[in-house]
Design a protein around this motif. Structure first.
Motif, PDB file in Angstrom:
ATOM      1  N   ARG A  23     -40.548  -1.072   1.627  1.00 13.90           N
ATOM      2  CA  ARG A  23     -41.051   0.075   0.864  1.00 13.90           C
ATOM      3  C   ARG A  23     -41.758   1.083   1.765  1.00 13.90           C
ATOM      4  NH1 ARG A  23     -44.546  -1.247  -3.983  1.00 13.90           N
ATOM      5  NH2 ARG A  23     -44.229   0.964  -4.338  1.00 13.90           N
ATOM      6  N   GLU A  81     -50.666  -5.258  -6.664  1.00  8.73           N
ATOM      7  CA  GLU A  81     -49.817  -4.065  -6.749  1.00  8.73           C
ATOM      8  C   GLU A  81     -50.613  -2.807  -6.420  1.00  8.73           C
ATOM      9  OE1 GLU A  81     -50.189  -6.147  -9.465  1.00  8.73           O
ATOM     10  OE2 GLU A  81     -48.389  -7.334  -9.157  1.00  8.73           O
ATOM     11  N   LEU A  82     -51.871  -2.758  -6.860  1.00 14.43           N
ATOM     12  CA  LEU A  82     -52.716  -1.604  -6.580  1.00 14.43           C
ATOM     13  C   LEU A  82     -53.024  -1.506  -5.093  1.00 14.43           C
ATOM     14  CD1 LEU A  82     -54.391   0.746  -7.669  1.00 14.43           C
ATOM     15  CD2 LEU A  82     -56.260  -0.859  -8.024  1.00 14.43           C
ATOM     16  N   LEU A 128     -49.483   1.577   1.108  1.00 17.53           N
ATOM     17  CA  LEU A 128     -48.234   2.295   1.360  1.00 17.53           C
ATOM     18  C   LEU A 128     -48.500   3.747   1.742  1.00 17.53           C
ATOM     19  CD1 LEU A 128     -45.880   0.985  -1.451  1.00 17.53           C
ATOM     20  CD2 LEU A 128     -45.555   0.737   1.015  1.00 17.53           C
ATOM     21  N   ARG A 129     -49.633   4.281   1.319  1.00 20.15           N
ATOM     22  CA  ARG A 129     -49.972   5.684   1.585  1.00 20.15           C
ATOM     23  C   ARG A 129     -50.633   5.892   2.947  1.00 20.15           C
ATOM     24  NH1 ARG A 129     -47.398   4.796  -2.603  1.00 20.15           N
ATOM     25  NH2 ARG A 129     -47.192   6.336  -4.242  1.00 20.15           N
ATOM     26  N   GLU A 145     -51.241  -2.714  -2.683  1.00 21.57           N
ATOM     27  CA  GLU A 145     -49.997  -2.347  -2.002  1.00 21.57           C
ATOM     28  C   GLU A 145     -49.743  -0.848  -2.102  1.00 21.57           C
ATOM     29  OE1 GLU A 145     -45.289  -3.599  -1.814  1.00 21.57           O
ATOM     30  OE2 GLU A 145     -46.564  -4.423  -3.380  1.00 21.57           O
ATOM     31  N   GLU A 146     -49.966  -0.266  -3.262  1.00 25.03           N
ATOM     32  CA  GLU A 146     -49.748   1.173  -3.435  1.00 25.03           C
ATOM     33  C   GLU A 146     -50.676   1.985  -2.537  1.00 25.03           C
ATOM     34  OE1 GLU A 146     -47.378   2.889  -5.004  1.00 25.03           O
ATOM     35  OE2 GLU A 146     -46.477   0.959  -5.484  1.00 25.03           O
ATOM     36  N   VAL A 147     -51.913   1.538  -2.394  1.00 19.11           N
ATOM     37  CA  VAL A 147     -52.854   2.244  -1.517  1.00 19.11           C
ATOM     38  C   VAL A 147     -52.413   2.125  -0.066  1.00 19.11           C
ATOM     39  CG1 VAL A 147     -55.222   2.235  -0.638  1.00 19.11           C
ATOM     40  CG2 VAL A 147     -54.809   2.027  -3.095  1.00 19.11           C
ATOM     41  N   LEU A 196     -40.568   4.904   2.142  1.00 17.47           N
ATOM     42  CA  LEU A 196     -41.454   6.013   1.803  1.00 17.47           C
ATOM     43  C   LEU A 196     -41.636   6.973   2.966  1.00 17.47           C
ATOM     44  CD1 LEU A 196     -43.418   7.230  -0.305  1.00 17.47           C
ATOM     45  CD2 LEU A 196     -45.201   5.828   0.727  1.00 17.47           C
TER      46      LEU A 196
END
Length: 93
Positions: free
Chosen positions: A55, A16-17, A23-24, A19-21, A59
């Protein structure tokens, strides 16, 4: 002197971490996501997965324009030539 105990393996990053990075990552440079997918199989599965793509689009909204096609005319050969102009730093092999 006794031998040192083996060092523990590095901690595994939570998916999850990661993926969050990822995504940016700016959408105008898709080469970064391609390089991230080449890091390891789990990251490749993550980047190419349906959920990540959904996602990412949600975004960033507008997908990047990778390039455009145009037609030129070669007077010497008396024929039209199709070309593709890149608009990003990503160059396919």
């Amino acid at each position: 002197m006794p031998p040192l105990p083996p060092s523990p393996p590095p901690p595994v990053l939570m998916e999850e971490l990661v993926e969050e990075v990822l995504l940016r990552v700016p959408p105008d440079d898709p080469a970064t996501l391609v390089r991230a997918a080449l890091v390891c199989k789990p990251w490749c599965r993550l980047v190419s997965g349906r959920g990540f793509r959904h996602r990412f689009r949600e975004l960033h909204r507008t997908p990047p324009m990778l390039g455009f096609c145009y037609i030129t005319y070669d007077e010497d050969e008396d024929e039209e030539i199709s070309r593709f102009a890149l608009t990003t730093s990503f160059t396919p092999p």
